[in-house]
Design an enzyme around this catalytic site. Sequence first.
Site, short mmCIF file in Angstrom:
data_model
loop_
_atom_site.label_atom_id
_atom_site.label_comp_id
_atom_site.label_asym_id
_atom_site.label_seq_id
_atom_site.Cartn_x
_atom_site.Cartn_y
_atom_site.Cartn_z
N GLY A 19 2.68 -2.64 8.87
CA GLY A 19 2.83 -2.82 10.31
C GLY A 19 4.29 -2.99 10.68
CD GLU B 26 -3.36 -7.25 5.08
OE1 GLU B 26 -3.05 -7.35 3.89
OE2 GLU B 26 -2.61 -6.76 5.93
CB THR C 195 -0.89 -0.01 1.25
OG1 THR C 195 -1.71 -1.18 1.19
CG2 THR C 195 -1.77 1.21 1.32
#
Lengths: 685, 685
Positions: free
Chosen positions: A202, A445, A163
């Site tokens: 993350g 996701e 992303t």
Amino acid sequence: MTHQAQHDTMISGAVGADIIPPTVNPLLQRERDRATLTKDLVTQMTYMIDDGKDKTARRRHIESSLFSDPLFSERDRYIRTSAETFDIGVKRSIRLIDFKKVHNITFSETWDYVYRALTNDLTFGVHDLMFVTFIDQQGTEEQKARWLGKARNMQIMGTYAQTELGHGTYIPGLETTATYIPSTEDFVLNSPTLTSMKWWPGAMGKTSTHVILIAQLIIGGKNYGPHAFMVQLRSLKDHSVLPGRSVGAIGDKWNFGGVDNGYLSLENVRIPRKDMFMKYSQVAPDGTYSKKGNPKVMYTTMMVVRLKIAQECWQSLGRVLTTAIRYSAVRKQGPIDQGGREVVILDYQTQQEKLFPGLATAYAFNAVGKRLQEVFNKVQADIEKEDFSSLPELHALTCGLKAFTTDTAVRFVDMARFACGGHGFLLSSGLPYSYSRLSAGCTYEGENTVMMLQVARYLLKSAYAAQNGGTLASSVAYLAEDTSGQTWPAQTETDVVDSGLLYKAYQHRAYRLVNQVGQRMAQLMGQGQSQGVAWNNSTVDLVRAAKAHMQFYTMATVFDVIKPLALDPAIQSILQTLSCLYAIYMMDQSIGDFLEDGYMNTDQAQMVHGQYLALLNAVRPEAVPLVDAFDFSDLTVHSVLGCYDGNVYERLYEHALRDPKNKTEIHETYYKYLRPLLTEHQSKL
Amino acid sequence: MTHQAQHDTMISGAVGADIIPPTVNPLLQRERDRATLTKDLVTQMTYMIDDGKDKTARRRHIESSLFSDPLFSERDRYIRTSAETFDIGVKRSIRLIDFKKVHNITFSETWDYVYRALTNDLTFGVHDLMFVTFIDQQGTEEQKARWLGKARNMQIMGTYAQTELGHGTYIPGLETTATYIPSTEDFVLNSPTLTSMKWWPGAMGKTSTHVILIAQLIIGGKNYGPHAFMVQLRSLKDHSVLPGRSVGAIGDKWNFGGVDNGYLSLENVRIPRKDMFMKYSQVAPDGTYSKKGNPKVMYTTMMVVRLKIAQECWQSLGRVLTTAIRYSAVRKQGPIDQGGREVVILDYQTQQEKLFPGLATAYAFNAVGKRLQEVFNKVQADIEKEDFSSLPELHALTCGLKAFTTDTAVRFVDMARFACGGHGFLLSSGLPYSYSRLSAGCTYEGENTVMMLQVARYLLKSAYAAQNGGTLASSVAYLAEDTSGQTWPAQTETDVVDSGLLYKAYQHRAYRLVNQVGQRMAQLMGQGQSQGVAWNNSTVDLVRAAKAHMQFYTMATVFDVIKPLALDPAIQSILQTLSCLYAIYMMDQSIGDFLEDGYMNTDQAQMVHGQYLALLNAVRPEAVPLVDAFDFSDLTVHSVLGCYDGNVYERLYEHALRDPKNKTEIHETYYKYLRPLLTEHQSKL
């Protein structure tokens, strides 16, 4: 001890034990005593949920080992600052490395037992789930030899960077580039614009040393589309950021403080040719590009993640319902008959409506998750043999179930929070935390609407194939059977909860909505709209069709999974009740879909509604044992309202006393802001 | 400046200005340029929303005065710790005292302008809204003379303590007692159990000096039910807690850190007779009890609060939609036609579905709020004349609108957060904050299901009165007109968006559902169920009927309010479009209700759905000016995604750089947890 004395004791620092009684709240004990599901039957249900007695034993062993460590059994989650939450997230993740070694914990056990127990208060989830998996699935043998061991031992800490700040699920839009330079045999990585900055991964912000970077592969000026590269971000010696990388945290999220989601921009970063993931696509030293298999195979890691999200969903929901149902069994709110005794709120029909369809759904999603694993294992084995034919169905199933389970569960979690009234709004209830965590699952996701449209695309392709004599995958085989013009054969109240007749109704509705939107698209294109415009003008209905399909798939799967189970008749009976409730609740909610084309008539619709209410009533006496059977530890539920002992008021009070504002009788804001005002005024009086 | 350089600059402390361009994002400017609603028309709409040009001017003046103070214009809301949030909440509340004096700000201006601008980041909201109002409405002249001035000047700081740890909306269940002692002419206050502890009152934990306490009045052993008492909690000299009171904060809530909601337990606290609120109920020195008027008059303060919540609801929704729609006008996510250019996501039908019904609802609730104020003012005037006859209707309306508006708005806010994808999950987007604040409104000041059941009770009573020739209040007058057996006369696509025909359909459905559940209850009682049990077994359907009534009431009101407005035809036209969308969206969502009894047929249902999609399309070009017209300051919207200039990526990045984790390149968790691990491993390599 008076409250005043308790209060004084607490304030002075001796928190806890004397406030919470050592016994179970009699109202909750009464629920357990009166239910058909005895303690022994509840244990059997736990085995079923866990998929076997041995698995329950293993899970419990891992949980109790974990919770013997104070780092994992502390109860300050809702008192911590954001900085403290991040600190403990890192500390726990690091502590787990040895724990997993000592207990020989596998990949799936990490997810199913460790994460379940800790409810994800960990920094390196993406490392465990995606970084390691991706290397394993997409690395060549040489690459696996170089990276896999180190990644598993966390000698390198990594994340997955796809992303970008300006680009989400539309992968072709990614702007980050990896340009191959044959002369030096390396790639030059660049994120040339603000929007091309990697954003969200993350643990990328402050902790990861490496990243799997998805970038447009450019060779000789030609764009070969997104490919994956291993890129080091930070020095392994001193953690300093390597040249050409700008990396940092993206700010706080909604109850996700344990993870340092990050941004990354790259400026002429060079990496060697061998650091492109080459199992399925290769760049030769001279720049020659080749690939094998289905290009979608790069996204199998994403499928694993979606599979796991869908499978984990029943747990989030189950934890919340454990809280809300136990609380509702001890909370009183007026009598049912004027002048009568106050009853517990679980006796209220409106409360049952908020909680029991969700309970049925948690059981349903547990069953669906098991079935999905079987499907996944089969496809995975096929892929190993380089047979990619089942990928499209698995893709549609994982997209659809990820979206459908999270969308559905988040609604029930929301309702459960409302069902707990004001107390459900306290962080100590755990419900805000659960809501926001699950809400995240709706957009990460793969954003859920995009996911449902992937399903819709697959459905339309399948319907088209069916009309042209093609063969259909099993989950969409029903599209070959034209059911239009039929009416529902259900005649009696018994009929409307018959699994076969429910199956027929869902089949008819899914078939109708899929074909209806297909015809609508054809009509729009006939009016001159391009395929893309016609698609866009049909997306509301495409999502509706995809949802109808997922409801059909899941209700059919649930009955299919529970039918052959050889369990105690009392358990079989309640599972049947829950499965019917799952199916009939969704039907009652979307009754217009069944009425609209005349498939169902007025009487049938009213019988469906009546049976829905009757099933709420049937679940009522078993509700507490049904959440007990999930077997969540109090530390996992992590809610003052949801403990096994039902001593909710004592725990609310005990937690309140730990509010840092209560450290002093007179708060510092008095001296800073109130005293000047009050003193000034009093002197004037 | 490269990102690397920007990053280095930011880290070194020079945050902000150089990252955010001084110009409006061209994509957003394009929206404003192309719309029918020009800047001038947008301004006219703002006047309409504010209820007049002069009010807009006054509001803007107050806002700009507020925001000229750095305390009110700072942007750290999403970076603060809980302790800092509380600190600033108190500081702001105190700063406002002088501000309000300087600017002569009235009670309603406090709510409509000050709170609107600051979105409630204040500690003393309950003081402003309930404490002062209650004294004004329920105090005798003598009491008002003693308390009102001090309360208004915040020489005493107070809150309203009704809810107890174990008792919510069921007031008769309250356990706190006020026992009258004639010999000393005082009341003894006690909360004898853990569950009787007062729990939740805003600002009670650490700041309030006084509380309006609701307690069971006991005289000579007889319980006269809940009454209100003024009780001092803390010394006005040094803020120490007075004897017999245990008081503290109840722990953190979901994004409500500015308020120290508190607990309070009382042990033999004595207060003088004159401190019972005596306007409507009196205790004479000898203990003789008397009262006048409708006992429900004690809850008129609660009605004011519910009125204000319902009226404020469009603002919360409007702020969120300002964010989501502006963001959607600049965010791209793939092309509509394969190979085409990427479009902004506002062009996607599914995105429009997530945002435009909410937009229509924000406009609708603004209109309904104005009408509700008129009704309220009339009833208030009646009460002053001791005419309490309109209280039941107002009670039902305020209960119903509070529940209906918050329930509806929270769903749209949730959808708006999903519509903003991952970025909507960042605190800096402001959406998590808005969601949880609005969610609170669903349970505070009357839990929404309980509220809807109050409406249902009023509807059944009214239906019964209608059948027996009684007169009905205007909002339920339709229950006197039997519409059963009718079918919908709509024939064409134009018909289904005709306000008169929409009115008929909603009327028919509300009439049917109210009467159907009434008959169902009668049937259950005929089968031997007590009234209470039959009621409970019908509550799911009672809530459904109440919701149908509220949808009917609001859709009718909206058309009624906009019709006589003399505005530019372009504005009238878009208001008509929004009102139709409001009505038809709810119809499409509950189409089963209209199909079930044959009122509507298949063709009509499909036309409704088609017109719903067509209306989304009609709103599309005006969406940005429609949120601009709300005229929320960037500081009020408080979102990196929602600013007027649309520079979302720059603001996301700028806010990220302010993440405290980014203060150092190498985070302290490296030294604490990662370095030992990495060093140990590297030495082994």
